[in-house]
Design an enzyme around this catalytic site. Structure first.
Site, PDB file in Angstrom:
ATOM      1  N   ASP A 130       0.842  -1.200   0.000  1.00  0.00           N
ATOM      2  CA  ASP A 130       0.000   0.000   0.000  1.00  0.00           C
ATOM      3  C   ASP A 130       0.876   1.248   0.000  1.00  0.00           C
ATOM      4  OD1 ASP A 130      -2.386   1.390  -0.069  1.00  0.00           O
ATOM      5  OD2 ASP A 130      -2.589   1.445   2.113  1.00  0.00           O
ATOM      6  N   HIS A 137      -4.164  13.715   0.770  1.00  0.00           N
ATOM      7  CA  HIS A 137      -4.406  12.864   1.940  1.00  0.00           C
ATOM      8  C   HIS A 137      -3.184  12.898   2.872  1.00  0.00           C
ATOM      9  CE1 HIS A 137      -5.518   9.356   4.382  1.00  0.00           C
ATOM     10  NE2 HIS A 137      -4.315   8.862   4.139  1.00  0.00           N
ATOM     11  N   GLU A 202     -10.611   3.963   3.217  1.00  0.00           N
ATOM     12  CA  GLU A 202      -9.662   4.747   2.424  1.00  0.00           C
ATOM     13  C   GLU A 202      -9.927   4.474   0.950  1.00  0.00           C
ATOM     14  OE1 GLU A 202      -5.566   4.158   3.680  1.00  0.00           O
ATOM     15  OE2 GLU A 202      -5.843   5.590   5.331  1.00  0.00           O
ATOM     16  N   GLU A 204      -8.942   4.199  -2.656  1.00  0.00           N
ATOM     17  CA  GLU A 204      -7.671   4.001  -3.358  1.00  0.00           C
ATOM     18  C   GLU A 204      -7.886   3.349  -4.722  1.00  0.00           C
ATOM     19  OE1 GLU A 204      -4.408   2.461  -1.113  1.00  0.00           O
ATOM     20  OE2 GLU A 204      -5.221   3.131   0.814  1.00  0.00           O
ATOM     21  N   ASP A 236      -9.013   0.429   1.604  1.00  0.00           N
ATOM     22  CA  ASP A 236      -8.057   0.070   2.655  1.00  0.00           C
ATOM     23  C   ASP A 236      -8.681   0.444   4.005  1.00  0.00           C
ATOM     24  OD1 ASP A 236      -5.809  -0.407   4.205  1.00  0.00           O
ATOM     25  OD2 ASP A 236      -4.870   1.504   3.693  1.00  0.00           O
ATOM     26  N   ARG A 240      -8.678   3.695  13.010  1.00  0.00           N
ATOM     27  CA  ARG A 240      -7.813   4.840  13.330  1.00  0.00           C
ATOM     28  C   ARG A 240      -7.313   4.840  14.770  1.00  0.00           C
ATOM     29  NH1 ARG A 240      -6.278   5.848   8.379  1.00  0.00           N
ATOM     30  NH2 ARG A 240      -7.986   6.495   7.017  1.00  0.00           N
ATOM     31  N   GLN A 243      -4.629   2.283  14.943  1.00  0.00           N
ATOM     32  CA  GLN A 243      -3.505   2.806  14.165  1.00  0.00           C
ATOM     33  C   GLN A 243      -2.707   3.847  14.957  1.00  0.00           C
ATOM     34  OE1 GLN A 243      -4.740   4.587  10.443  1.00  0.00           O
ATOM     35  NE2 GLN A 243      -2.650   4.790   9.667  1.00  0.00           N
ATOM     36  N   LYS A 256      -4.885  -2.199   9.887  1.00  0.00           N
ATOM     37  CA  LYS A 256      -5.216  -2.343   8.470  1.00  0.00           C
ATOM     38  C   LYS A 256      -5.255  -3.792   7.994  1.00  0.00           C
ATOM     39  CE  LYS A 256      -3.617   2.225   7.219  1.00  0.00           C
ATOM     40  NZ  LYS A 256      -4.457   2.886   6.218  1.00  0.00           N
ATOM     41  N   THR A 260      -9.150  -5.710   3.409  1.00  0.00           N
ATOM     42  CA  THR A 260      -8.980  -4.764   2.307  1.00  0.00           C
ATOM     43  C   THR A 260      -9.917  -5.246   1.213  1.00  0.00           C
ATOM     44  OG1 THR A 260      -6.641  -4.481   2.867  1.00  0.00           O
ATOM     45  CG2 THR A 260      -7.319  -3.774   0.662  1.00  0.00           C
ATOM     46  N   GLU A 377     -10.307  12.538   7.307  1.00  0.00           N
ATOM     47  CA  GLU A 377     -10.193  13.880   6.739  1.00  0.00           C
ATOM     48  C   GLU A 377     -11.539  14.595   6.710  1.00  0.00           C
ATOM     49  OE1 GLU A 377      -8.084  11.554   3.552  1.00  0.00           O
ATOM     50  OE2 GLU A 377      -7.437  13.584   3.036  1.00  0.00           O
TER      51      GLU A 377
HETATM   52 MN    MN Z   1      -4.035   3.117   2.541  1.00  0.00          MN
END
Ligand code: MN
Length: 429
Positions: A130, A137, A202, A204, A236, A240, A243, A256, A260, A377
């Site tokens: 990844d 971002h 996320e 992607e 993804d 948080r 993380q 993570k 996925t 975000e």
């Molecule tokens: Mn990612």
């Protein structure tokens, strides 16, 4: 390179293909599907139908290089097909387009209705990497930790990435269980174990690797295109709170590795050829990439203009019979690094890529809040809840929320090319 399949005037005898928002005859993405009561096999999306490659082989519709490619593409996993050179992919694409062309004899016995089939993960994924190439971002998330200096000094030199977990990559439609793990909010002195409270998505671009390279033999950037076999959407999923506590010093781990999600169809590079764009110029004052990451041709046409959308279907919307709400619109043009630069960087130290390896681009946020690619975000880390049309609010994802990504390319004079959907519903941990 433009092939004959992409000719905009081309039409199919499959009625739903003509004007289809995702899968006109110019797209022809490859996937693995099961017709009702049958074993998984390779197929190609055409309108509302799936073209059965195994059935086409049995009916002897292919010859020569296309036949060889079709044999690999008819399997229950597409790794063998992905190991073939780009010329084999183009031969199959061209031959399938000829069979589906409006001027060809109709062969409805080679089709299945997509809504009656089950789609599978198309590839046995050996490794998943990844990246972090979405600069908005990277800036937005960096700002939450370092307001004055959001991007770390390496960002504009290194296509930053971490090695992810391949075993938990799942196909669109697979339920995602909220992970348990260690959470330690800033206000608490010691961590507790339990379900993530700050589950996020996320947005992607996924990239499927084609032919690999031998261990110790880097792929030069000018040759990277030969190793890029296709594209998909990739979510993804990120916890948080887990993380934030675990990520230093070695980067993401349990935050993570629980899931996925990828979209099922492999969009071939040839289908995206009309939507290639120059890599947007770097802002004044940014460093020039080092020589091994620089290729004139890649700079001229190595970026992609793909529209990306995030939709959310909450339990409240579902109860009220509401459609999913679009909460973000972004574009792959906001990537700071091209896919060829990712390939060249990944292998520059000698790492070997293998057919069917998967890259994530990194979260692709637009510069403005209506195009942010994660709730981290959109809600500024949960501080500014997002108001939903159902009257609900979201800081992060709740159980029963379904996250839906869509992607498509549009350009005057060309049929729209879409990726299909990448969906996942959150279940309690
Ligand atoms: Mn990612």
């Amino acid at each position: 390179m433009m092939d004959g399949v992409i000719a905009p005037e081309r039409k199919s005898w499959v009625p739903s293909a003509n004007g289809h928002p995702d899968f006109p005859i110019q797209n022809l993405p490859l996937g693995v599907f099961s017709p009702p009561g049958k074993e998984p096999r390779g197929g190609i999306a055409i309108g509302e139908m799936i073209f059965d490659i195994a059935a086409a082989l049995e009916a002897s519709v292919f010859t020569g290089a296309a036949r060889e490619a079709a044999e690999a593409a008819s399997a229950a996993t597409l790794n063998k097909f992905l190991s073939l050179p780009a010329s084999a992919r183009r031969a199959l694409r061209s031959a399938v387009a000829d069979v589906l062309d409006i001027n060809h004899k109709q062969r409805p016995e080679l089709l299945h209705r997509a809504d009656e089939c089950t789609l599978h993960l198309p590839v046995e994924i050996g490794d998943y990497t990844d990246f972090f190439a979405g600069i908005h971002h990277a800036t937005n998330t960096g700002r939450q930790f370092r307001p004055d200096n959001p991007l770390l000094p390496n960002y504009k030199y290194v296509p930053v990435a971490y090695h992810g977990r391949a075993s938990s990559v799942v196909v669109s439609g697979t339920e995602v269980r909220r992970p348990n793990g260690q959470r330690k909010p800033a206000a608490e002195t010691v961590p507790s174990f339990g379900p993530s409270r700050n589950l996020d998505f996320e947005l992607e671009l996924g990239i499927w690797m084609g032919p690999g390279n031998a261990l110790g033999e880097p792929i030069p950037i000018a040759g990277a295109a030969e190793h890029i076999a296709g594209f998909c959407l990739l979510n993804d999923w990120s916890a948080r709170d887990i993380q934030g506590w675990e990520y230093q010093p070695l980067g993401p781990f349990l935050a993570k590795n629980f899931a996925t999600t990828v979209s099922p169809w492999i969009i071939m590079p040839e289908a995206l050829a009309p939507f290639r764009i120059p890599q947007p110029p770097r802002p004044e004052g940014d460093p020039q990439p080092l020589a091994y990451l620089w290729d004139e041709n890649d700079q001229r046409s190595g970026a992609l203009a793909i529209m990306l959308e995030v939709l959310l279907l909450s339990p409240g919307m579902r109860e009220k019979g509401m459609a999913p709400q679009r909460i973000s619109v972004s574009n792959t043009k906001y990537l700071y690094w091209t896919v060829a630069q990712m390939v060249a960087h990944h292998t520059c130290g000698g790492c070997n890529l293998r057919p069917g390896d998967l890259f994530g681009s990194g979260t692709i946020s637009a510069p403005t809040p209506d195009g942010f690619g994660s709730l981290l975000e959109i809600t500024e880390g949960g501080r500014k809840p997002l108001a939903l049309s159902s009257g609900e609010q979201r800081r992060f994802l709740e159980d029963g929320d379904e996250v839906i990504f869509r992607a498509y390319c549009e350009k005057d004079g060309y049929p729209r090319i879409g990726f299909g959907e990448c969906r996942g519903i959150v279940r309690p941990g």
